[in-house]
Design a protein around this motif. Structure first.
Motif, short mmCIF file in Angstrom:
data_model
loop_
_atom_site.label_atom_id
_atom_site.label_comp_id
_atom_site.label_asym_id
_atom_site.label_seq_id
_atom_site.Cartn_x
_atom_site.Cartn_y
_atom_site.Cartn_z
N THR A 195 0.85 -1.19 0.00
CA THR A 195 0.00 0.00 0.00
C THR A 195 0.89 1.24 0.00
O THR A 195 2.04 1.21 0.46
N ILE A 196 0.32 2.33 -0.51
CA ILE A 196 1.03 3.61 -0.56
C ILE A 196 0.09 4.70 -0.06
O ILE A 196 -1.07 4.77 -0.47
N THR A 197 0.61 5.54 0.83
CA THR A 197 -0.22 6.59 1.43
C THR A 197 -0.12 7.89 0.61
O THR A 197 0.85 8.08 -0.14
N PRO A 198 -1.09 8.79 0.79
CA PRO A 198 -0.97 10.08 0.09
C PRO A 198 0.19 10.91 0.64
O PRO A 198 0.85 11.62 -0.11
N GLN A 199 0.45 10.79 1.95
CA GLN A 199 1.54 11.62 2.52
C GLN A 199 2.89 11.22 1.93
O GLN A 199 3.72 12.09 1.65
N HIS A 200 3.11 9.92 1.71
CA HIS A 200 4.40 9.52 1.16
C HIS A 200 4.52 9.82 -0.33
O HIS A 200 5.62 9.85 -0.87
N LEU A 201 3.39 10.03 -0.99
CA LEU A 201 3.44 10.45 -2.40
C LEU A 201 3.62 11.96 -2.54
O LEU A 201 4.23 12.44 -3.49
N LEU A 202 3.06 12.70 -1.60
CA LEU A 202 3.05 14.17 -1.73
C LEU A 202 4.23 14.85 -1.05
O LEU A 202 4.54 15.99 -1.36
N LEU A 203 4.82 14.18 -0.08
CA LEU A 203 5.81 14.83 0.78
C LEU A 203 7.12 14.04 0.80
O LEU A 203 7.13 12.85 0.51
N ASN A 204 8.18 14.72 1.16
CA ASN A 204 9.43 14.01 1.45
C ASN A 204 9.99 14.58 2.75
O ASN A 204 9.38 15.45 3.38
N ARG A 205 11.16 14.10 3.16
CA ARG A 205 11.58 14.43 4.52
C ARG A 205 11.88 15.91 4.72
O ARG A 205 11.87 16.38 5.86
N ASN A 206 12.11 16.65 3.64
CA ASN A 206 12.24 18.11 3.80
C ASN A 206 10.97 18.70 4.42
O ASN A 206 11.03 19.70 5.14
N CYS A 268 -5.38 11.78 7.26
CA CYS A 268 -5.61 12.15 5.86
C CYS A 268 -6.97 11.72 5.33
O CYS A 268 -7.36 12.12 4.23
N ALA A 269 -7.73 10.92 6.11
CA ALA A 269 -8.99 10.38 5.58
C ALA A 269 -9.95 11.45 5.08
O ALA A 269 -10.62 11.24 4.07
N PRO A 270 -10.04 12.63 5.73
CA PRO A 270 -11.01 13.61 5.23
C PRO A 270 -10.75 14.08 3.81
O PRO A 270 -11.67 14.56 3.14
N GLU A 274 -8.87 13.05 -2.68
CA GLU A 274 -8.47 14.30 -3.35
C GLU A 274 -6.95 14.43 -3.37
O GLU A 274 -6.37 14.92 -4.36
N LEU A 275 -6.29 14.01 -2.30
CA LEU A 275 -4.83 14.09 -2.27
C LEU A 275 -4.22 13.16 -3.32
O LEU A 275 -3.27 13.53 -4.02
N TYR A 276 -4.76 11.96 -3.42
CA TYR A 276 -4.25 11.04 -4.46
C TYR A 276 -4.51 11.63 -5.85
O TYR A 276 -3.66 11.54 -6.74
N ALA A 277 -5.70 12.21 -6.04
CA ALA A 277 -6.02 12.79 -7.35
C ALA A 277 -5.02 13.89 -7.69
O ALA A 277 -4.56 14.01 -8.83
N GLU A 278 -4.66 14.67 -6.68
CA GLU A 278 -3.69 15.76 -6.87
C GLU A 278 -2.36 15.19 -7.40
O GLU A 278 -1.80 15.72 -8.36
N VAL A 279 -1.90 14.12 -6.77
CA VAL A 279 -0.62 13.52 -7.20
C VAL A 279 -0.73 12.94 -8.61
O VAL A 279 0.14 13.19 -9.46
N PRO A 333 -6.03 17.99 10.10
CA PRO A 333 -5.93 17.04 8.98
C PRO A 333 -4.69 17.30 8.14
O PRO A 333 -4.13 18.39 8.17
N LEU A 334 -4.29 16.29 7.40
CA LEU A 334 -3.19 16.49 6.45
C LEU A 334 -3.64 17.56 5.45
O LEU A 334 -4.80 17.60 5.05
N TRP A 335 -2.71 18.41 5.08
CA TRP A 335 -2.95 19.49 4.09
C TRP A 335 -3.78 20.62 4.69
O TRP A 335 -4.34 21.45 3.97
N ALA A 336 -3.85 20.70 6.01
CA ALA A 336 -4.67 21.73 6.68
C ALA A 336 -4.31 23.12 6.16
O ALA A 336 -3.14 23.47 6.07
N GLY A 337 -5.35 23.87 5.82
CA GLY A 337 -5.16 25.26 5.40
C GLY A 337 -4.59 25.41 4.00
O GLY A 337 -4.40 26.53 3.52
N ARG A 338 -4.31 24.29 3.33
CA ARG A 338 -3.73 24.39 1.99
C ARG A 338 -4.78 24.12 0.92
O ARG A 338 -5.81 23.51 1.17
N GLU A 339 -4.47 24.55 -0.27
CA GLU A 339 -5.42 24.39 -1.37
C GLU A 339 -5.28 23.04 -2.05
O GLU A 339 -4.18 22.48 -2.13
N LEU A 340 -6.40 22.55 -2.54
CA LEU A 340 -6.42 21.36 -3.38
C LEU A 340 -7.17 21.72 -4.66
O LEU A 340 -8.02 22.62 -4.65
N SER A 341 -6.88 20.99 -5.71
CA SER A 341 -7.58 21.33 -6.96
C SER A 341 -8.58 20.26 -7.39
O SER A 341 -9.14 20.34 -8.47
#
Ligand code: DOR
Ligand code: ZN
Length: 345
Positions: A195-206, A268-270, A274-279, A333-341
């Motif tokens: 399995t792969i999470t949205p956080q590991h697809l969208l983010l890195n250790r920076n 990230c469930a909420p 959408e996060l996966y779609a973004e990636v 939540p993950l991505w709090a306050g940030r925009e999604l498309s």
């Protein structure tokens, strides 16, 4: 550029719904996004038997109210005490799908985890015989190891020999974070998936340290370097059915994360789909989202495909800063306050 996308209703092959007062919130968010989810058993105390799992499943369904359009699927917590008889009960119980291996000390609520996998050979043999999958938190736990190396060491030293010793054991390496894990699973024998999470697809250790310490990006296994992130993206959009959606949504209260010793987990469930779609969109691979999100986990677990569909719309919106987890706790939540498309209609 299409402004909407319709896919088979997705499944989440890895989620933490917690228990008690938080269930109303967590179950509702997962049910709004997914048709089914494999619910992790790391409660306190852990869900170690079929009877406890069915009781937990009942509490999840009760929290959702009448006629929920969501099916919780349960995983049992593997311990040093798990015997083959429990494996046989899982094999006979619809709705209880798998065991989850937490090496003791690897992560949140893993105190009851396995200390010596070799001693569980009869139990693993029973899983192999009955086709009951083993979901694995794949991190080595020797405290002397560099924390960023724990997954790759687990893969080489524990997972590879396990798959050789049990050539028919079905295994899901959960929430993979490294190139080594992705390549290992890609090349493994049949019956091995990840399995792969949205956080590991969208983010890195920076992103753990961007402008200051970011506790809401702290999850286990840790975010890794960008080269690993890129490899996860590559396999996620590859169309290879061994790689599928598991959000690892793991809510904690904001206070527990924004602390001198904060706990691991991204809620990230909420906004998961959408996060996966973004990636997938950023990688120009929206046509690969449906397989990854809606088909491949069902295929691995031998479940029918969902028949209903969901619609995602291209639309800019902002993720809320906080979500009420229970009457007494807020979570960020993950991505709090940030925009999604993308937004689930
Ligand atoms: O970050 C994590 N949080 N990783 C895990 O493996 C467990 C999870 C949790 O339950 O909070
Ligand atoms: Zn998890």
């Amino acid at each position: 550029m299409a402004d909407f996308l319709e896919i088979t209703r997705p499944d989440d092959a890895h989620v933490h719904l917690r228990d008690g007062a938080a269930l109303g919130c967590t179950a509702a968010f997962s049910a709004a996004q997914f048709a089914r989810a494999l619910v992790m058993p790391n409660l306190l105390p852990p869900v170690t038997g079929v009877a406890e799992a069915l009781a937990y499943r009942g509490r999840i369904l009760e929290a959702l109210g009448p006629e929920p359009e969501f099916e919780p699927l349960m995983a049992l917590y593997l311990t040093d005490e798990t015997r083959p008889a429990e494996v046989r009960r899982v094999a006979e119980t619809p709705g209880v799908l798998a065991f989850k291996l937490y090496p003791k000390g690897a992560t949140t609520h893993s105190q009851a985890g396995v200390t010596r996998l070799a001693a569980l050979a009869p139990t693993l043999e029973a899983m192999q015989e009955h086709g009951v999958p083993l979901c694995i938190h794949g991190e080595a736990t020797d405290p002397g190891l560099d924390v960023f190396d724990r997954e790759k060491i687990f893969v080489a030293e524990t997972l590879a020999p396990l798959l050789e010793e049990f050539p028919g054991l079905r295994v899901v390496l959960e929430h993979i974070t490294t190139r080594e894990a992705a390549q290992f699973v890609g090349a493994a024998r049949a019956g091995v998936a990840a399995t792969i999470t949205p956080q590991h697809l969208l983010l890195n250790r920076n992103d753990l340290f961007a402008g200051g310490l970011r506790p809401h990006h702290y999850c286990l296994p840790l975010l890794k370097r960008a080269v690993h992130q890129r490899e996860l993206q590559r396999v996620a959009i590859s169309g290879n059915p061994r790689f599928f959606l598991g959000s690892d949504s793991a809510p904690h209260s904001a206070a527990a994360k924004e602390s001198a010793c904060g706990c691991a987990g991204c809620f990230c469930a909420p906004v998961a789909i959408e996060l996966y779609a973004e990636v997938f969109d950023a990688l120009d691979a929206l046509d690969k989202l449906e397989g990854f999100a809606s088909h491949f986990a069902a295929e691995f677990y031998g479940l029918p495909r969902n028949t209903s569909r969901v619609r995602l719309e291209r639309k800019t919106w902002r993720v809320p800063e906080t979500i009420e987890l229970s009457p007494t706790e807020e979570s960020v939540p993950l991505w709090a306050g940030r925009e999604l498309s993308w937004k689930l209609a």
